[in-house]
Design an enzyme around this catalytic site. Structure first.
Site, PDB file in Angstrom:
ATOM      1  N   GLU A 156      -1.079  -0.583  -4.198  1.00 54.27           N
ATOM      2  CA  GLU A 156      -2.497   0.060  -3.942  1.00 54.27           C
ATOM      3  C   GLU A 156      -1.821   1.553  -3.670  1.00 54.27           C
ATOM      4  OE1 GLU A 156      -4.437  -2.174  -0.522  1.00 54.27           O
ATOM      5  OE2 GLU A 156      -4.982  -0.510   0.318  1.00 54.27           O
ATOM      6  N   HIS A 194     -11.148  -3.182   0.608  1.00 53.98           N
ATOM      7  CA  HIS A 194     -10.815  -2.509   2.045  1.00 53.98           C
ATOM      8  C   HIS A 194     -11.318  -2.636   2.883  1.00 53.98           C
ATOM      9  CE1 HIS A 194      -9.773   1.429   4.638  1.00 53.98           C
ATOM     10  NE2 HIS A 194      -8.653   0.558   4.151  1.00 53.98           N
ATOM     11  N   HIS A 253      -0.878   4.447   0.188  1.00 54.62           N
ATOM     12  CA  HIS A 253      -1.646   5.635   0.686  1.00 54.62           C
ATOM     13  C   HIS A 253      -1.814   6.877   0.023  1.00 54.62           C
ATOM     14  CE1 HIS A 253      -0.315   3.058   4.083  1.00 54.62           C
ATOM     15  NE2 HIS A 253      -1.963   3.255   4.210  1.00 54.62           N
ATOM     16  N   GLU A 299     -10.494   2.440  -2.311  1.00 55.45           N
ATOM     17  CA  GLU A 299     -11.065   2.723  -0.672  1.00 55.45           C
ATOM     18  C   GLU A 299     -11.319   3.817  -0.563  1.00 55.45           C
ATOM     19  OE1 GLU A 299      -6.957   1.794   0.615  1.00 55.45           O
ATOM     20  OE2 GLU A 299      -7.744   3.092   2.294  1.00 55.45           O
ATOM     21  N   ASP A 311       0.788  -1.249  -0.390  1.00 54.34           N
ATOM     22  CA  ASP A 311       0.184  -0.203   0.312  1.00 54.34           C
ATOM     23  C   ASP A 311       0.689   1.109   0.314  1.00 54.34           C
ATOM     24  OD1 ASP A 311      -2.029   1.945   0.782  1.00 54.34           O
ATOM     25  OD2 ASP A 311      -3.000   0.832   1.923  1.00 54.34           O
TER      26      ASP A 311
HETATM   27 MG    MG Z   1      -5.288   1.207   1.188  1.00 48.56          MG
END
Ligand code: MG
Length: 385
Positions: free
Chosen positions: A226, A302, A202, A252, A200
């Site tokens: 991700e 998620h 972010h 997400e 991930d």
């Molecule tokens: Mg994430």
């Protein structure tokens, strides 16, 4: 059957998790949960704002009630954000009422199940060492594989990296990149080729930096990379995806089916990750999953919810063909997390060997443990009062 009241409780998990209770004139109550990321104050306030529209409705008309709230409040932001998060928590509670009223599990109300068990990936964060060391990542990876998980996810974006040139821009430099690659290489070496590994970012990078990271990770056979970019610009994500062999996952921070339509039609993702108690709820997530299925894109939600929201999401995951793997994010709060519900089999947890078995009891199929809810209630919000 009519809704007579809507109440909330806020418990400690992943910050502050908002639980929703819908009461009916027949004595049945249903429970739901909203994603915690926007903070409980905003979500509880929004549920209060929507309350009057719910009173008197038949809770078994789940989709009608959901659509009514959106249409009545068309100028209040029912396209995204806190509105849709609150709506999602309400919708999960409506399904619990509807299932209990019918004597059926939610998955059956959603059309039946494709599978009995929901495969989970363990969110491993930065590993066992808060500083995110290579050895801490390897230790956590090995521990979770021994616990039965067949898929893991690590965070490799480090906003406090000592070599960072700028705290605010979206770039990655060579030293940061080396730290990222070292961690992923060590984890892949430790877990071997047969455990799935996601990474991930972010939503922290720009296009050239995202490409550098994606290229550097191509040899590690990732399940996905991700959110390499901020969520707003789908065309930018298309540019990243088109330049790398690393599968790209995002979603997400998208809401409702329209948030995913553009992403899927533009070919921005290999995998989508809607957060079910955030993106609109179970029926909307099913529509999103169906849209993804039209593009042969797997659905890997998620999830940062208590076992209540997790189990509700699991019913939806059971009811779609293209389910891939669902997030489990309670490693560091496991004991409290487990305590929030009574597991259907009487054991201490709904998670066994990296899977959740979807229960056959009516509604969501797990009951809140009210002692645990009261014990971990966030002061100032009351407990379904
Ligand atoms: Mg994430």
């Amino acid at each position: 059957m009519r809704i007579v009241d809507v109440k909330t409780a806020v418990v400690a998990y992943h910050g502050q998790a908002t639980l929703v209770r819908i009461d009916t004139d027949e004595g049945l109550s249903g429970f739901g949960e909203a994603n915690p990321d926007a903070g409980a104050g905003a979500v509880v306030g929004m549920i209060g704002f929507l309350r009057d529209e719910l009173i008197g409705e038949d809770p078994r008309n789940v989709e009608r009630v959901w659509e009514k709230l959106r249409r009545r409040k068309v100028f209040a932001g029912p396209q995204a954000g806190v509105f849709v998060i609150a709506l999602s928590g309400i919708e999960l509670a409506l399904w619990d009422v509807a299932g209990k009223a019918a004597g059926q599990p939610i998955y059956r109300m959603l059309g039946g199940k494709y599978r009995d068990r929901i495969r989970l990936y363990a969110d491993c964060g930065d590993g066992d060492d808060p500083a995110g060391s290579v050895s801490g990542c390897v230790d956590r990876a090995q521990r979770m594989v021994e616990a039965g998980f067949t898929a893991l996810k690590f965070d490799i974006d480090d906003v406090h990296h000592a070599a960072k040139f700028d705290a605010f821009n979206h770039t990655v430099n060579g030293a940061e990149l080396k730290t990222m690659v070292d961690r992923v290489a060590a984890v892949r070496e430790a877990i071997g080729p047969n455990v799935d590994l996601a990474i991930d970012l972010h939503a922290r990078y720009d296009v050239p930096s995202a490409c550098r990271i994606a290229w550097a990770l191509e040899d590690f056979d990732l399940m996905w990379l991700e959110e390499p970019l901020p969520a707003e610009n789908v065309d930018a994500l298309v540019r990243v995806r088109s330049q790398t062999r690393t599968p790209i996952c995002a979603g997400e921070n998208q809401y409702l089916r329209w948030g995913f339509q553009r992403m899927l039609e533009a070919g921005a993702v290999d995998v989508i990750e809607p957060d079910i108690p955030k993106c609109g709820g179970l029926a909307e997530a099913k529509r999103i999953a169906n849209l993804a299925e039209m593009h042969y894109v797997p659905f890997a939600p998620h999830l940062v919810s208590t076992p209540l929201g997790t189990m509700a999401a699991s019913h939806q995951c059971a009811a779609i063909p293209n389910f891939y793997v669902q997030e489990w994010h309670a490693l560091e709060e496991r004991e409290v997390w487990d305590s929030y519900v009574v597991a259907p089999d009487g054991s201490g947890s709904i998670v066994k060997d990296g899977y959740i078995t979807v229960p056959d009891g009516p509604g969501v199929g797990v009951e809140l443990d009210m002692d645990a809810v009261r014990a971990h209630a966030v002061p100032g919000y009351g407990v379904f009062e």
